[in-house]
Design an enzyme around this catalytic site. Sequence first.
Site, PDB file in Angstrom:
ATOM      1  N   TRP A  66      -8.400 -15.240 -19.762  1.00 13.69           N
ATOM      2  CA  TRP A  66      -9.018 -16.252 -18.897  1.00 13.69           C
ATOM      3  C   TRP A  66      -8.503 -16.184 -17.474  1.00 13.69           C
ATOM      4  CZ3 TRP A  66     -13.496 -17.565 -20.241  1.00 13.69           C
ATOM      5  CH2 TRP A  66     -13.821 -17.681 -21.611  1.00 13.69           C
ATOM      6  N   ASP A 136      -5.842 -24.015 -15.000  1.00 13.58           N
ATOM      7  CA  ASP A 136      -6.968 -24.067 -15.940  1.00 13.58           C
ATOM      8  C   ASP A 136      -6.418 -24.498 -17.294  1.00 13.58           C
ATOM      9  OD1 ASP A 136      -8.987 -23.656 -17.746  1.00 13.58           O
ATOM     10  OD2 ASP A 136      -9.121 -21.481 -17.441  1.00 13.58           O
ATOM     11  N   LYS A 160     -12.803 -27.574 -25.911  1.00 14.86           N
ATOM     12  CA  LYS A 160     -11.712 -27.191 -26.794  1.00 14.86           C
ATOM     13  C   LYS A 160     -10.946 -28.420 -27.287  1.00 14.86           C
ATOM     14  CE  LYS A 160     -12.429 -22.771 -25.509  1.00 14.86           C
ATOM     15  NZ  LYS A 160     -12.231 -22.421 -24.119  1.00 14.86           N
TER      16      LYS A 160
HETATM   17  C1  PLP Z   1     -12.793 -21.432 -23.101  1.00 19.70           C
HETATM   18  C2  PLP Z   1     -12.033 -21.256 -21.848  1.00 19.70           C
HETATM   19  C3  PLP Z   1     -12.669 -21.037 -20.614  1.00 19.70           C
HETATM   20  C4  PLP Z   1     -14.174 -20.891 -20.487  1.00 19.70           C
HETATM   21  O1  PLP Z   1     -14.779 -22.066 -20.369  1.00 19.70           O
HETATM   22  P1  PLP Z   1     -16.355 -22.186 -20.119  1.00 19.70           P
HETATM   23  O2  PLP Z   1     -16.542 -23.651 -20.256  1.00 19.70           O
HETATM   24  O3  PLP Z   1     -17.046 -21.381 -21.179  1.00 19.70           O
HETATM   25  O4  PLP Z   1     -16.645 -21.663 -18.765  1.00 19.70           O
HETATM   26  C5  PLP Z   1     -11.895 -20.932 -19.484  1.00 19.70           C
HETATM   27  N1  PLP Z   1     -10.560 -21.013 -19.542  1.00 19.70           N
HETATM   28  C6  PLP Z   1      -9.909 -21.208 -20.706  1.00 19.70           C
HETATM   29  C7  PLP Z   1      -8.414 -21.306 -20.708  1.00 19.70           C
HETATM   30  C8  PLP Z   1     -10.628 -21.334 -21.886  1.00 19.70           C
HETATM   31  O5  PLP Z   1      -9.986 -21.533 -23.045  1.00 19.70           O
END
Ligand code: PLP
Length: 325
Positions: A66, A136, A160
């Site tokens: 990511w 993030d 998540k």
């Molecule tokens: C799942 C995830 C993403 C992607 O998120 P989207 O909503 O599909 O853009 C980005 N960063 C992390 C750490 C993730 O687990």
Amino acid sequence: MELSHRGKHFVELAAESERDLRFLLNIPDNYKTLFLQGGATQHFAQLPMNFARRDQIADYIVTGHWSEKAVREAKPLVDVRVAANSAASNYTAIPARDSWALHDDAAYVHYTPNETIHGVEFQQIPDVGKVPLFADMSSDILSRPVDVSKFGVIYAGAQKNIGAAGLVVMIVREDLLERCPKDMPKIFNYAEHAAHDSMLNTPNTFGWYLAGLVFKWLLREGGLVAMGERNRAKMALLYGCIDGSGGFYRNPVDKAARSWMNVPFTLSDDNLNAAFLKESEGAGLMALRGHKAVGGMRASLYNAVPMQAVQALVDFMRDFARRNG
Ligand SMILES: *Cc1c(COP(=O)(O)O)cnc(C)c1O
């Protein structure tokens, strides 16, 4: 689902969910909370659009899938520098802080506290001095207490650990919003979203509603201190099973950087993977296939996963190892 986002019911719901989120994370008053769309991925691009000039440096810490993606999306918009990268270890460790090549004049430092696919998690918030730290937290937000005051921006896709896909929660230090350029489309401008309480246009009302219910549930469960204790016990049980399997199962990640939320593991013999997946599904244990970038299996232990589920997984794994080891 048909209620107007401008109506009294929804406006109250929105205000209450924000109050609950602020209480859960103990968010200081000089931070705004935003309820946005676009997934975390859109914000990989939108962050530099708002918080950096094109000729400015932005430092990125790359510890897995990511953070790599965050770099790729930011590159056309800012002078991206990868200040540290653990690709050489196949993203099984976090580069030591004293090896990071940070720039004092960077617009921000971006990192991914929990790498969802590689199962690598920072156990401390890195000290990056005066440069704002952007995180993030898509896969670890609300999993345990965190000191929000250490961050410039925290953002997370909801799917998540919060609720339904299609919502992004962002916590942003107010003074940073002064950086948002006036000459950009309003819809991409975080200062505009903040000024309109995340209702510049129609928000994801159902996702927001669901997030509010999850915040209430977390409060009832005892908040993030209680969730942190529960999550610590869950991950300790699963890693204990892997480490105690005599090599039948392996987790490749440096023990100091193991994720509490996402636990990748391989079997000693890849030829057993298909049987493991089929039999585990038969036992009611779903979605254990690992990401293709890592292979093997991955168990995600998000807040919604109770201890009993982890116990059921561990019981299955011990039995499978006994029969196939
Ligand atoms: C799942 C995830 C993403 C992607 O998120 P989207 O909503 O599909 O853009 C980005 N960063 C992390 C750490 C993730 O687990």
